[in-house]
Design an enzyme around this catalytic site. Structure first.
Site, short mmCIF file in Angstrom:
data_model
loop_
_atom_site.label_atom_id
_atom_site.label_comp_id
_atom_site.label_asym_id
_atom_site.label_seq_id
_atom_site.Cartn_x
_atom_site.Cartn_y
_atom_site.Cartn_z
N ARG A 256 0.84 -1.20 0.00
CA ARG A 256 0.00 0.00 0.00
C ARG A 256 0.88 1.25 0.00
O ARG A 256 1.85 1.33 0.74
CB ARG A 256 -0.93 0.01 1.22
CG ARG A 256 -1.94 -1.13 1.18
CD ARG A 256 -2.94 -1.09 2.31
NE ARG A 256 -3.78 -2.28 2.27
CZ ARG A 256 -4.70 -2.59 3.18
NH1 ARG A 256 -4.89 -1.79 4.21
NH2 ARG A 256 -5.42 -3.68 3.06
N ARG A 271 1.81 1.47 10.22
CA ARG A 271 1.38 1.89 8.87
C ARG A 271 2.58 1.85 7.95
O ARG A 271 3.42 2.75 7.95
CB ARG A 271 0.78 3.29 8.93
CG ARG A 271 0.01 3.69 7.68
CD ARG A 271 -0.47 5.13 7.78
NE ARG A 271 -1.45 5.31 8.83
CZ ARG A 271 -2.77 5.16 8.68
NH1 ARG A 271 -3.24 4.80 7.51
NH2 ARG A 271 -3.59 5.36 9.70
N GLU A 343 -6.97 -0.73 14.86
CA GLU A 343 -7.56 -1.79 14.02
C GLU A 343 -6.58 -2.92 13.75
O GLU A 343 -5.44 -2.70 13.35
CB GLU A 343 -8.01 -1.19 12.69
CG GLU A 343 -8.54 -2.22 11.71
CD GLU A 343 -8.56 -1.71 10.27
OE1 GLU A 343 -8.38 -2.54 9.36
OE2 GLU A 343 -8.72 -0.49 10.07
N SER A 346 -10.63 -6.35 9.76
CA SER A 346 -11.86 -5.83 9.17
C SER A 346 -12.56 -6.98 8.48
O SER A 346 -11.89 -7.84 7.88
CB SER A 346 -11.57 -4.73 8.14
OG SER A 346 -11.15 -3.55 8.75
N ARG A 383 0.65 -6.20 11.39
CA ARG A 383 0.31 -5.22 12.43
C ARG A 383 -0.04 -5.89 13.76
O ARG A 383 0.08 -5.26 14.82
CB ARG A 383 -0.85 -4.34 11.96
CG ARG A 383 -1.16 -3.22 12.94
CD ARG A 383 -2.38 -2.42 12.56
NE ARG A 383 -2.11 -1.47 11.50
CZ ARG A 383 -2.96 -0.50 11.14
NH1 ARG A 383 -4.13 -0.40 11.75
NH2 ARG A 383 -2.65 0.33 10.18
#
Length: 418
Positions: A256, A271, A343, A346, A383
């Site tokens: 990403r 991140r 988070e 998801s 993460r």
């Protein structure tokens, strides 16, 4: 893409969904107009083709003296048909563009609002009482698990090396996720991480998320940010047997760009541009999608329990949903150094939005083809190491390895390097 029949039958529902997302409800009227225009052009072209066919029969049956005039009329009609077909091509393209501009219809019950308007559904586990907690990077460096400095030297900012037991901890986490998914009936997959534009677009990642995606221009391929993308493309243009949901788990490296996040979460591995993930993906009949969504959430919760971190489950607000998702639940783990939840997973119900774009269907009880529903959910990512390290840190600077991960890591406690 949304169902055009739903749009025609209840445009106000789609307008309400657009408003809930904070998106333009005027796009609904643009799509209705494009749909009506296309149907009018198709009807006109069909009528001209029928007229041309009838005239062709007349020419074949005409007398020699009548034939020249009929042939002249046939040529003029042929030109009209050609022009009508060109109009139809333009109308199809306009409809396609208007159709793709509208996000999935938000499921009833999802909170309205933006990123901060989520609803907390439950808290699970007790928060650890840690005096002066170290963050994951300080722990990772002292334990010889993470090397950000050399990651930046080799690849630039937001890259890293997982070293020694850090690599083993991630591999163990992903292996545990793979084993649990397989035990639950998922088919394990290691998919390609480069996909064609039509697959990336079909899953909805070239809309508002396009800035997040790495593109190899010379090859016209995209690096995936989740194995949801290749798994959604796996059955594109196919008709499936969905007597039972068809479930896959993809293990892949993900990429990403993190565009627009400069200065945010720059410390450590929260991140980053590259990470590994195990992702669940389901195909099912649309009427089964809500129940399947709850099952995916249940498997995520079981995996979080296995690594012994406290977390909460939130119902994500409509304005924070991706364009493909009609409903999304996040599981956020407690991060002691930040005194907040972040988070980790998801799970999204994409209803028929992706499958309609990718032409993935099934046969109903009458043998008619219908559009399938697709869902996805995170089972483990890099993460997670943040939450594991911080929640299991000990006063002496060591970190306890969760029991479920100990067979993979080969240690009960990770101790500072000497």
């Amino acid at each position: 893409m949304i169902d055009l029949k739903l749009l025609r039958d209840d445009p106000d529902l789609v307008r309400h969904s657009q408003r809930a997302r904070g998106e333009d409800p005027g796009l609904v009227d643009a799509l209705l107009e494009a749909d009506a225009a296309r149907r009018a052009v198709v009807l006109a072209a069909d009528n001209l083709r029928a007229e041309q066919k009838a005239l062709g029969k007349r020419v074949g049956q005409a007398s020699p003296e009548d034939r020249p005039a009929l042939l002249q009329g046939s040529q003029e009609l042929s030109a009209k048909v050609k022009a009508a077909e060109a109009e139809q091509t333009e109308a199809n393209a306009a409809l396609e563009a208007a159709h793709r501009a509208i996000s999935n219809v938000v499921q009833e019950g999802a909170p309205a609002g933006g990123e901060d308007d989520y609803v907390v559904l439950e808290h699970v586990g007790e928060l650890p009482q840690i005096e002066n907690p170290k963050d994951h990077l300080e722990l990772g460096e002292s334990l010889g698990l993470i090397d950000m400095e050399r990651g930046a030297k080799v690849s630039g900012a937001r890259f890293y090396f997982l070293t020694g037991m850090g690599a083993m901890l991630q591999l163990g986490l992903l292996q545990l996720a793979a084993q649990r998914a397989t035990a639950a009936g998922f088919t394990m997959m290691i998919p390609p991480v480069l996909v064609r534009p039509e697959i990336m677009s079909g899953t909805g990642f070239l809309g508002s998320h396009a800035a997040e995606v790495y593109r190899l221009a010379e090859d016209d391929l995209y690096l995936v940010g989740t194995s949801e993308v290749p798994l959604a493309g796996y059955h594109s243009a196919e008709i499936l047997d969905l007597a039972e949901p068809k479930r896959y788990t993809g293990w892949s490296t993900c990429f990403r760009r993190e565009a627009g996040s400069y200065g945010k979460d720059t410390r450590g591995i929260i991140r980053v541009h590259q990470f590994d993930k195990v992702e669940m993906f389901s195909y099912c009949r649309p009427e089964e999608a809500t129940a399947e969504h709850q099952r995916l959430l249940g498997w995520e919760k079981e995996m979080l329990a296995a690594v012994e971190v406290p977390y909460r489950v939130i119902d994500v607000a409509a304005g924070d949903l991706g364009s493909s998702a009609a409903r999304k639940f996040d599981c956020e783990a407690w991060v002691p150094s930040q005194q907040t939840y972040r988070e980790l997973t998801s799970t999204s119900n994409c209803t028929t939005f992706q499958a309609r774009r990718l032409n993935t269907r099934y046969r109903d009880a009458d043998g008619k083809t219908q559009v399938a529903a697709t869902l996805n959910g995170t089972l483990a990512t890099t993460r997670w190491l943040v939450a594991i390290l911080e929640n299991h840190q000990q006063p002496d600077g060591s970190v306890r390895v969760p029991v479920a991960l100990q067979p993979f890591v080969g240690a009960e406690v990770l101790r500072p390097s000497r």
